[in-house]
Design a protein around this motif. Structure first.
Motif, PDB file in Angstrom:
ATOM      1  N   VAL A 189       5.022  -8.514  14.277  1.00  0.00           N
ATOM      2  CA  VAL A 189       3.825  -8.786  14.543  1.00  0.00           C
ATOM      3  C   VAL A 189       3.119  -9.341  12.524  1.00  0.00           C
ATOM      4  O   VAL A 189       2.901  -9.310  11.653  1.00  0.00           O
ATOM      5  CB  VAL A 189       2.676  -8.479  14.802  1.00  0.00           C
ATOM      6  N   GLN A 224       2.482 -11.204   9.490  1.00  0.00           N
ATOM      7  CA  GLN A 224       1.625 -10.824   8.586  1.00  0.00           C
ATOM      8  C   GLN A 224       2.000 -10.654   7.079  1.00  0.00           C
ATOM      9  O   GLN A 224       0.868 -11.277   6.695  1.00  0.00           O
ATOM     10  CB  GLN A 224       0.759 -10.518   9.600  1.00  0.00           C
ATOM     11  N   THR A 277       5.166  -4.097  18.422  1.00  0.00           N
ATOM     12  CA  THR A 277       4.503  -4.343  16.745  1.00  0.00           C
ATOM     13  C   THR A 277       4.362  -5.006  15.463  1.00  0.00           C
ATOM     14  O   THR A 277       3.932  -5.335  14.724  1.00  0.00           O
ATOM     15  CB  THR A 277       3.973  -2.841  16.747  1.00  0.00           C
TER      16      THR A 277
END
Length: 387
Positions: A276, A280, A273
């Motif tokens: 990512v 982003q 998690t």
């Protein structure tokens, strides 16, 4: 003929305009190509900078997570080391007390035997140095240890001493070495037999009793050593009262395993998690700038494609319309100007003649003065009159 000249001039002027158009199209294309390359390089660098930032941030965050848990594990490890050291110390103290307790009788007996030897020697007036390993190794040799002492003493007295003195003298003579050996043998041999006659023979009973007691003491020391080894090898630690240390060690071990599991879970969550989200976030922060660069690069690429197409068309026009008549050699502004000048000045009636003049390097654009026929006839008449 004049109409043909006009057509040639028009053709050459059109060819010159096409050459100029091609040159300008080439310049525009080259400039746009440079601009496109600059934008592409800037876009590539920006994307690489974002990728590097993502990688660096991920590596840093992962290291921070790892360091945080590793710090906790190191603290637990340090505490474990202290508890284990305390446990080992307590165990050693317990073993020491146990050894002292189980060997107390043997050590007490050795003290009694040693006291008995000293008392017997005083009563029989035996010199104190006789109650030594060296004396009993030389005169009452027993066991491997005393045999080794005897051999070492013999080697020192009958080899090291004479050879050492011989080398110190610096004399290179076999006779001197032999004399040194003779003196050495007489000295140490005489000393050995002197002690034998004056002490061993006179105090034989006391020395024999001392030998017996020393043997008994040596046997007790071997028993003590065996007891020590047995206690040290004994796996049973119940008698040392180490339960509280074991409980604390077990608790710390479980705590360390728990922290290690938490660390693995945190790293797994970060891999699934956290990475990512970081990617982003950084990508969104740089989205506007990269999007603008991407749009500029796309627009520049489209313009470049358009300018290349224009250049291709201009090239095809020259190739198809003008190159067959003029040849590639004369598709240059300077040479086209020379051809125009040759035809305009009347030096050439057509393009082919103009090309021959240019190749020959003749002066272009300077017309020869026309011949006046009336003047020529007058000159002929004057010449005839004079005759």
């Amino acid at each position: 003929m004049a109409e043909a000249g006009v057509d040639n001039i028009t053709f050459l002027e059109e060819a010159k305009a096409a050459v100029i158009q091609l040159r300008r199209a080439q310049a525009v294309k080259d400039e746009q190509e440079l601009q496109t390359k600059r934008l592409e390089k800037a876009l590539t660098l920006e994307k690489k900078a974002v990728a590097d930032s993502i990688e660096l941030t991920i590596r840093k965050r992962k290291a921070e997570i790892t360091d945080s848990y590793d710090t906790q594990i190191e603290e637990i490890q340090g505490h474990l080391k202290k508890i284990r050291n305390k446990r080992e110390k307590a165990k050693n103290e317990g073993m020491k007390d146990r050894i002292a307790e189980e060997t107390a009788d043997l050590r007490e007996e050795n003290r009694r035997l040693n006291t008995e030897i000293k008392t017997g020697f005083r009563q029989d007036r035996v010199p104190g140095f006789c109650n030594s390993l060296l004396f009993y190794s030389l005169y009452y040799t027993r066991g491997l240890k005393e045999i080794l002492v005897f051999i070492l003493t013999f080697a020192v007295c009958f080899f090291c001493v004479p050879v050492g003195i011989y080398r110190l003298t610096g004399v290179d003579s076999t006779l001197v070495l032999i004399l040194l050996y003779v003196v050495d043998i007489f000295f140490f041999g005489g000393l050995y037999f002197l002690l034998n006659n004056q002490i061993k023979v006179r105090h034989l009973d006391a020395l024999r009793k001392g030998r017996e007691n020393r043997n008994a003491m040596a046997a007790n020391r071997r028993k003590i050593k065996a007891i020590k080894n047995a206690i040290r090898k004994d796996k049973n630690e119940e008698m040392y009262g180490l339960e509280k240390f074991d409980r604390e060690i077990e608790k710390l071990e479980e705590e360390k395993i728990g922290v290690a599991n938490q660390k693995q879970e945190a790293l797994t969550h970060f891999e699934n998690t956290g990475k990512v989200l970081i990617a982003q976030e950084i990508t969104e922060n740089n989205h506007d700038r990269i999007s603008k660069l991407d749009a500029d690069f796309t627009h520049s690429s489209e313009l470049l494609a358009e300018y290349r197409e224009r250049l291709r068309k201009a090239t095809m026009i020259l190739t198809e319309r003008y190159e067959p008549m003029l040849g590639r050699e004369f598709l240059q502004e300077e040479k086209l100007d020379a051809l125009l000048a040759a035809i305009s000045s009347g030096q050439a009636a057509n393009i082919t003649e103009a090309q021959e003049l240019v190749r020959a390097g003749a002066p272009i654009g300077v017309a020869e003065p026309p011949v006046d026929s009336d003047s020529e006839q007058g000159e002929k008449r004057e010449s005839s009159d004079a005759t």
